[in-house]
Design a protein around this motif. Structure first.
Motif, mmCIF file in Angstrom:
data_model
loop_
_atom_site.group_PDB
_atom_site.id
_atom_site.type_symbol
_atom_site.label_atom_id
_atom_site.label_comp_id
_atom_site.label_asym_id
_atom_site.label_seq_id
_atom_site.Cartn_x
_atom_site.Cartn_y
_atom_site.Cartn_z
ATOM 1 N N CYS A 57 0.538 -1.153 0.061
ATOM 2 C CA CYS A 57 -0.210 0.258 -0.236
ATOM 3 C C CYS A 57 0.947 1.371 0.330
ATOM 4 O O CYS A 57 1.012 2.020 -1.073
ATOM 5 C CB CYS A 57 -1.105 -0.233 1.029
ATOM 6 S SG CYS A 57 -2.130 -1.261 0.984
ATOM 7 N N GLU A 58 1.807 1.748 0.747
ATOM 8 C CA GLU A 58 3.022 2.600 0.521
ATOM 9 C C GLU A 58 4.200 2.129 -0.642
ATOM 10 O O GLU A 58 3.524 3.917 -1.104
ATOM 11 C CB GLU A 58 3.712 2.150 1.789
ATOM 12 C CG GLU A 58 3.078 2.727 3.690
ATOM 13 C CD GLU A 58 2.804 3.558 3.854
ATOM 14 O OE1 GLU A 58 3.573 4.741 2.855
ATOM 15 O OE2 GLU A 58 2.483 3.771 4.786
ATOM 16 N N ASP A 59 4.017 2.093 -1.602
ATOM 17 C CA ASP A 59 4.500 1.600 -2.023
ATOM 18 C C ASP A 59 3.486 2.082 -3.344
ATOM 19 O O ASP A 59 3.711 2.576 -4.598
ATOM 20 C CB ASP A 59 5.284 0.201 -2.839
ATOM 21 C CG ASP A 59 6.048 0.401 -2.610
ATOM 22 O OD1 ASP A 59 6.975 0.924 -1.719
ATOM 23 O OD2 ASP A 59 6.989 -1.384 -2.065
ATOM 24 N N ALA A 60 2.639 1.535 -3.387
ATOM 25 C CA ALA A 60 0.948 2.809 -4.298
ATOM 26 C C ALA A 60 1.294 4.291 -3.891
ATOM 27 O O ALA A 60 0.259 4.596 -4.680
ATOM 28 C CB ALA A 60 -0.038 2.107 -4.285
ATOM 29 N N GLY A 61 1.053 4.215 -2.928
ATOM 30 C CA GLY A 61 0.970 5.820 -2.573
ATOM 31 C C GLY A 61 -0.133 5.980 -1.952
ATOM 32 O O GLY A 61 -1.161 6.755 -1.387
ATOM 33 N N LEU A 62 -1.189 4.062 -1.145
ATOM 34 C CA LEU A 62 -1.663 4.479 -0.488
ATOM 35 C C LEU A 62 -1.048 4.423 0.938
ATOM 36 O O LEU A 62 0.193 4.488 1.521
ATOM 37 C CB LEU A 62 -2.919 3.867 -1.029
ATOM 38 C CG LEU A 62 -3.166 3.744 -2.530
ATOM 39 C CD1 LEU A 62 -4.136 2.842 -2.719
ATOM 40 C CD2 LEU A 62 -4.091 5.814 -2.250
ATOM 41 N N LYS A 63 -2.332 3.695 1.830
ATOM 42 C CA LYS A 63 -1.491 3.471 3.332
ATOM 43 C C LYS A 63 -3.130 1.991 3.620
ATOM 44 O O LYS A 63 -4.016 1.861 2.854
ATOM 45 C CB LYS A 63 -2.317 4.115 4.302
ATOM 46 C CG LYS A 63 -3.585 5.062 4.228
ATOM 47 C CD LYS A 63 -4.030 5.778 6.023
ATOM 48 C CE LYS A 63 -5.210 6.120 5.550
ATOM 49 N NZ LYS A 63 -5.422 7.313 6.520
ATOM 50 N N LEU A 64 -2.278 0.752 4.420
ATOM 51 C CA LEU A 64 -3.238 0.208 5.205
ATOM 52 C C LEU A 64 -4.132 0.598 5.662
ATOM 53 O O LEU A 64 -3.490 1.038 6.915
ATOM 54 C CB LEU A 64 -2.149 -1.171 5.577
ATOM 55 C CG LEU A 64 -2.536 -2.246 6.148
ATOM 56 C CD1 LEU A 64 -3.583 -3.218 4.348
ATOM 57 C CD2 LEU A 64 -1.916 -3.065 6.983
#
Length: 919
Positions: free
Chosen positions: A680-687
């Motif tokens: 998720c972090e790598d996709a610019g998002l968050k868990l």
């Protein structure tokens, strides 16, 4: 099977006492290793005062029943044919039979059913009774439950509970499994004729499953070491006694090697060291203490070879150890599969997984250090030019360890590997051009097996002779092909830190290589390597296009050819481009991946955005990796949960479901909590970390009604919430993730496959190869004639007892008497940096020139026979010497035990005054 009748809460002291007393009514232990009947005076809880009853066959059957001994003997009523199961828990290859496949299932806590493919000898383990239509198809498929004697047990949760244990909940308690393992080991040592090898393997497998749960946190340490502390510690001491009993004869054919190795794993988990696991084996204790390497090899590897493993690990950069070799695991397991081989039924493949309790593990094959050398640069211009052949054991070790480096890559490096692979269409494009020469060539192999690229290029080449790989890249670049040089830079990118990297050169006959620090400069990020300074070999610069592909290079050296770094040359570091003291390969604005102490909530996915979020259960371990738990990722601003990466992830595709976060190449993948967090972090998002994130509604990715990871801490009232979680920290070792998270991988396979990327050319007619002689204790020797002070006694405290005669008589002292250092002359030493004054110059007048401290150390072989002369330097102790460059091991340290420590040649030379009259 016979099961415990206790159905009590584990936190009740009164109940625990009752359970201990009840247990004493059926426990009986052998006093020695004989079956001679004895009597007991009482059944008190104090095991130290209690006389021990003999092991009787009825009691043995009891504990074996706990291990499902009869489960493997009723296949006609249990196993079915012509259908498969699924493989969401894991796959084991080379398994000999359906019966041994069922044993593998018993060792996997999540496995409830299995299917066995008799044609390809493959075992599939499944968390439910389903046939996925892929794992096994045809009449050669065998299917069955986790237990045959009690098939209904497969419908229950097979995990051992730490609370509310009852016969309706789980078949055994954690203490039962420990007792079964210890009692079976004692029976094996006692020569019980009714003990069946498959029964022993089964007991080891179920105990293995318990240890995996302890590591994962599913069974808290207090489930074994809480109210049952006295019982458990007593059993641990019994396990240590069995492991230290020289009369025991565990072997592959009685499955004792697998059981004993599992007991060793238990003791190192409980103790945090290897003193009880490997009594008298100072080398293994030392390697585990310093490097957390657990050898489950059936004692196949010699002390000499074990010491080579230690030297190799010492030379690896910290980030490759912490984020690769030992990532998120209390220790790394090293196995030798064929050491566990007996016959077609009790094969090595069927047994060697049983002692493995960690997800970080690899197989080193059955070869010792020093057997033969293997060419690492075959089919290239540098083959045979010196330094390109490596010791076969070290070659295997480097290759298998380098497989673990894949998980250290960040997104940039993953994408670079993908682009380089796509561009490298010819055999000549690959530094390991000789791989797969009989079956399509290197290009075809690596393009279809990208997981072999780092293992083969970093492991086989870079860690053997970095300068040879760099020279190969330069030679190919001169011919107009930049790709081999680009692959070298990719390897350097993986091995290097922020501003420094390591070159590996000059492998000795003992497999040890020299290491040299080099300076590198990276693009901001940190990004690709743009400049490289090698001591004594000048400076390189590299240029790239917008996609990170190499476009050119310069080298300021005028004389071309392979250049080995020069020792002792200090290099100026490149200016730091960013105010970061160390590389952060995957920078994250999130405060960090800290798994909540009481676990996280699992939500249920739904297609209905208006449906209230449903908490399925509280997941208490971050290490759960089965595909039944999936995830989406949340927008950091709106908290809206997404199922796929369109259009955020750079490598996303438009094909339906191919870009789902929880999938790899369109197929479900097992991701633990840390891996989900990183994706998720790598996709610019968050868990997702707030309840308002919703149930991750939407189309595609098959998340409806599935359990989803979150970053929301569990609360009282959540299903499965453990009210004791904060008050009862687990005492067993747990991995603490720090700065980096592993990329996608499937840890259920445990990295234990025999590796085609090694491309080893085994000798056509294997001949016995002389290796360092096996050490044997002098069984007649006793210190000062004291009958109790033999070599076993010495081995319990080698630091104090390995003196005088003991050094010669006892193998436990061998590592102290036989230094790992290679007493050889330095090829780069120049006295006072004056040309011509190397070791050859020293040899012309050894009596005088060997008196100088630095000359004695650097020209060790030349000066060994030369007594220090009365020179202006005199026989003095070095003020800078540190044995093996380890802090604290100075000449003062040597002086504490001069009779032992002065036997090391370099210590004797550097600490001349201390060692005069010693060693």
């Amino acid at each position: 099977p016979v099961v415990s009748s206790f159905s009590t809460h584990a936190k009740s002291p009164q109940t625990a006492s009752h359970r201990t007393q009840a247990r004493s009514s059926h426990r009986s232990w052998p006093t020695s290793r004989s079956l001679a009947p004895t009597t007991t005076t009482n059944t008190t809880h104090d095991h130290e005062k209690q006389k021990i009853m003999p092991l009787k066959t009825t009691n043995l059957l009891f504990v074996l029943a706990l291990g499902s001994a009869d489960a493997l003997k009723s296949t006609t009523t249990c196993f079915g044919r012509a259908r498969g199961a699924c493989a969401d828990v894991g796959v084991a290859k080379g398994i000999s039979s359906a019966a041994t496949c069922q044993v593998q299932c018993l060792s996997m806590p999540d496995c409830k059913y299995f299917s066995y493919d008799d044609k390809v000898k493959r075992c599939h383990m499944c968390s439910s009774d389903v046939d996925d239509g892929e794992s096994c198809v045809g009449d050669h498929c065998v299917h069955g439950p986790r237990r045959c004697a009690d098939p209904a047990a497969a419908l229950r949760d097979p995990r051992v509970r730490s609370r509310a244990i009852s016969t309706d909940d789980a078949p055994t308690t954690s203490l039962d499994l420990l007792e079964a393992a210890v009692t079976t080991a004692e029976a094996l040592c006692g020569g019980v004729e009714t003990l069946d090898a498959m029964d022993t393997l089964t007991t080891a497998a179920e105990f293995n499953g318990l240890l995996k749960q302890m590591i994962a946190g599913d069974v808290a340490g207090y489930a074994v070491y809480g109210e049952f502390l006295d019982d458990a510690e007593y059993l641990a001491r019994e396990a240590a006694a069995v492991l230290g009993d020289a009369s025991c004869a565990p072997s592959p054919c009685n499955a004792g090697l697998a059981l004993f190795a599992t007991l060793e794993a238990f003791l190192v988990l409980v103790d945090g060291h290897g003193e009880r696991a490997w009594p008298g084996d100072a080398e293994r204790q030392h390697v585990f203490a310093d490097h957390k390497i657990f050898f489950a090899d059936g004692k196949f590897l010699s002390d000499y070879t074990v010491a080579r493993v230690e030297k190799f690990v010492e030379g690896l950069p910290t980030h490759l150890i912490e984020r690769g070799v030992r990532a998120y695991s209390p220790f790394t397991t090293v196995q030798v599969k064929n050491a566990f081989h007996c016959n077609s039924e009790l094969s090595g493949a069927s047994q060697f997984l049983i002692p493995t309790v960690t997800v970080r593990a690899f197989n080193l094959h059955n070869v010792q250090s020093g057997a033969w050398k293997e060419e690492a640069f075959s089919n290239t211009p540098v083959a045979g030019t010196g330094g390109t052949k490596g010791d076969i054991f070290q070659t295997i070790l480097r290759h298998e360890a380098a497989h673990q480096f894949d998980r250290t890559m960040n997104n940039r490096q993953l994408q670079l590997r993908q682009r380089l692979t796509a561009a490298s269409t010819e055999i000549r494009d690959w530094p390991r051009a000789g791989v797969n020469s009989r079956n399509g060539g290197a290009a075809a192999f690596f393009r279809s097996a990208t997981g072999e690229i780092i293992a083969s290029h970093v492991g086989n080449q870079y860690l053997l002779s970095t300068s040879s790989q760099l020279e190969l890249g330069r030679l190919k670049a001169v011919e107009g092909d930049l790709k081999p040089l680009a692959w070298f830079l990719f390897d350097l990118d993986i091995v290097g830190a922020a501003t420094t990297a390591t070159f590996y050169e000059n492998e000795k006959d003992n497999g040890i290589v020299d290491t040299y620090e080099v300076m590198i400069e990276r693009k901001p990020g940190p990004g690709a390597v743009t400049r490289l300074r090698v001591p004594g070999c000048g400076e390189w610069t590299f240029s790239y296009d917008d996609l990170g592909m190499l476009t050119g290079y310069t080298w300021d050296r005028t004389s071309l050819g392979r250049c080995i770094p020069t020792a002792g040359v200090e290099l100026e570091a490149y200016p730091t481009l960013e105010p970061t003291p160390a590389p952060t390969f995957a920078p994250s604005p999130h405060p960090g991946p800290q798994f909540p102490p009481c676990g996280v909530k699992l939500y249920k996915g739904t297609i209905n955005a208006n449906k209230p979020t449903e908490v399925v259960r509280c997941m208490t371990t971050a290490w759960h990796t089965q595909k039944e738990v999936r995830y989406g990722c949340c927008d950091k601003t709106t908290n809206v949960c997404k199922r796929n990466a369109i259009p955020i992830r750079p490598d996303a595709t438009l094909e339906k479901d191919l870009d789902c976060f929880h999938k790899e190449n369109g197929k479900w993948a097992a991701h633990n909590w840390y891996e989900a967090f990183k994706m998720c972090e790598d996709a610019g998002l968050k868990l997702c970390d707030v309840p308002s994130a919703g149930p991750c509604h939407g189309d595609g990715c098959q998340l409806n009604d599935e359990q989803l990871w979150t970053n929301i801490p569990c609360e009282p009232g959540d299903p499965g919430y453990d009210a004791t979680c904060e008050a009862q920290p687990s005492p067993h070792p747990t991995a603490q993730p720090t700065e980096e998270l592993p990329p996608d991988e499937d840890p259920t396979h445990l990295d234990l496959e025999e590796d085609p990327g090694l491309d080893i050319h085994w000798p056509p007619t294997p001949q016995p190869v002389a290796s360092p002689a096996a050490c044997e204790d002098d069984t007649d020797w006793r210190k000062n004639g004291n009958s109790n002070r033999d070599c076993n006694w010495v081995g319990k405290n080698t630091g104090v007892r390995c003196v005088n005669e003991a050094v010669e008589k006892c193998c436990a002292c061998a590592p102290l008497a036989d230094d790992d250092d290679d007493c050889s002359d330095s090829g780069t030493f120049l006295k006072k940096d004056i040309p011509g004054k190397g070791c050859a110059w020293v040899s012309q007048n050894k009596d005088k020139r060997c008196a100088h401290e630095k000359s004695r150390v650097e020209c060790c072989a030349t000066c060994t026979a030369a007594p220090p002369a009365d020179d202006d330097d005199g026989c003095t102790d070095s003020g800078t010497f540190l044995k093996n460059d380890k802090a604290g091991r100075s000449c003062v340290w040597v002086s504490l035990y001069p009779d032992i420590r002065c036997t090391h040649e370099k210590s004797k030379v550097a600490c001349c005054a201390t060692c005069t009259g010693h060693g």
